[in-house]
Motif scaffolding. Structure first.
Motif, short mmCIF file in Angstrom:
data_model
loop_
_atom_site.label_atom_id
_atom_site.label_comp_id
_atom_site.label_asym_id
_atom_site.label_seq_id
_atom_site.Cartn_x
_atom_site.Cartn_y
_atom_site.Cartn_z
N SER A 1 -8.80 7.99 3.29
CA SER A 1 -8.52 7.30 4.54
C SER A 1 -8.36 8.23 5.74
O SER A 1 -8.36 9.46 5.63
N SER B 1 0.83 -1.20 0.00
CA SER B 1 0.00 0.00 0.00
C SER B 1 0.87 1.25 0.00
O SER B 1 2.05 1.20 0.36
N LYS B 2 0.27 2.34 -0.41
CA LYS B 2 0.93 3.64 -0.41
C LYS B 2 -0.13 4.70 -0.15
O LYS B 2 -1.10 4.80 -0.91
N THR B 3 0.01 5.44 0.93
CA THR B 3 -1.00 6.42 1.31
C THR B 3 -0.34 7.71 1.71
O THR B 3 0.56 7.73 2.56
N ARG C 1 3.80 0.34 2.70
CA ARG C 1 3.84 -0.95 3.40
C ARG C 1 4.35 -2.01 2.44
O ARG C 1 3.91 -2.06 1.29
#
Lengths: 257, 257
Positions: free
Chosen positions: B235, A16-18, A27
């Protein structure tokens, strides 16, 4: 990412990339040679650094994965402000199906204690090697924006103790740390240690024993700032309240190094 | 807590109390008359206020309970700094065992949409009445340190929309808000609306339609600051990044009120 020439970079699968506070929570999953199983870790990278980023390792407590700290601490705000990368490994090997590995909340899965187990049954529990040797190599092989030789380590509960023991055994590798126990054998510490301890922490009296650590620091001449925090417990609410102070504390040594 | 003389204060069961940023996260359960079931809500009270605290309601998005925002947003830091109490209700009735209530992530349990349902089958789904009428009364009956007549409302996703509709129907009760949709019928707004929208939000194009809201605000002459945030998604990492700005935005109107 930049692959190193030799040996080949460990294969990282990005989960993931946020975006957060101008940087990114990333992650990854990779096959760990030290632990013999796939492992996940989280990495917060502040936005476009002018120079290589120092690395601040966070070691989590019992039952945590690499995600709890990233989701609950709010540490990314201060990490972005100070230009420090945060690395949060998982707390044990997982998926090995060792008999009884998940029978207890404080032993086995989610409870690696950042040590190398000596019992044959638990031979995969080599979190010390994973955190001290393998993970920094994985990072330096894959992220050219990181300066893994400029590193520091901190944590909470099992991870606070893990950070302290890892630092004491590797004073050349980590510039600073904070934790809760075990400094007696060390009499060469010059950098100050910052420990926050909630006074209403239900583990304080019987397990954390901050007073013992304070005594040991005095005996060893290690500079300790132990802050007893009235009304605070063991939770992430406690961590979130004081995390900025700890990141600032580490950042001052990472910048001067 | 102080019991009002008449009618008797709703019985509140305290589920937890955790110190954070000098104040406390409190969690309560009470029997809701509007919804016909027990409901939980979270309340962050900054430390020992000099005067009564204004109240800022947070309405959460789909699938959330009252806890997600309290655990993940880090909003307590700014609420403590501004001297504003945060109130986070749950997102629907629970435990009623209405047929099919949990079959969909966006309808029924965890998806009350802050409205009063008109279908007999969903007669307990009266989250509008719960948030607008019952919960403020529960708070004023039980917490003499709160000034519930000085209130504001904001939220995220389903809760952002809920906050907007609740404000537009009750401009006398809430001093300010931010949200994502529906302002066309209103041409008397003077207080500015602040909306942050992640450009990488996967719900933006088909469901959130921030552009439509912007058009409606223009047509109604409502002062809107719509900030498109490149790279951010839907998010809590997005929420945590911008929550301070929103609390400061609301606090300026709560203080002058």
């Amino acid at each position: 990412m930049a692959a190193a020439a030799s040996p080949p970079a460990a294969a990282l699968e990005q989960l993931s990339k946020t975006k957060m506070f101008g940087g990114h929570n990333l992650r990854f999953r990779h096959q760990s040679a030290a632990l013999g199983c796939p492992m996940t870790f989280s990495l917060f990278l502040p936005a476009s650094p002018a120079s290589k980023l120092p690395v601040l390792y966070w070691l989590s407590g019992l039952t945590c994965t690499d995600e709890n700290f990233i989701i609950k601490s709010g540490a990314q705000r201060a990490a972005a402000a100070h230009g420090v990368a945060l690395v949060a490994p998982d707390t044990s090997p997982r998926g090995l199906n060792v008999e009884g590995e998940a029978d207890s909340w404080d032993f086995g899965v989610g409870a690696g204690f950042y040590l190398n187990a000596t019992n044959e049954k638990w031979k995969n529990w080599r979190m010390y090697d994973y955190v001290v040797k393998e993970l920094p190599k994985v990072l330096s092989d894959n992220f050219e924006q990181l300066n893994t030789s400029c590193a520091s380590i901190f944590g909470h509960s099992m991870g606070g103790h893990g950070a302290l023991t890892i630092y004491l055994k590797n004073t050349d590798k980590y510039k600073e740390y904070d934790a809760t126990l075990l400094v007696k054998k060390c009499n060469t510490l010059s950098t100050p240690i910052l420990v926050d301890q909630g006074e209403d922490d239900k583990f304080l009296a019987e397990q954390l024993l901050a007073g013992n650590f304070e005594e040991a620091c005095k005996a060893a001449g290690a500079p300790l700032t132990l802050r007893m925090q009235p009304g605070y417990d063991h939770s992430f609410f406690f961590i979130a309240t004081f995390i900025d102070d700890h990141i600032a504390h580490h950042a001052q040594f990472l910048k001067s190094g």
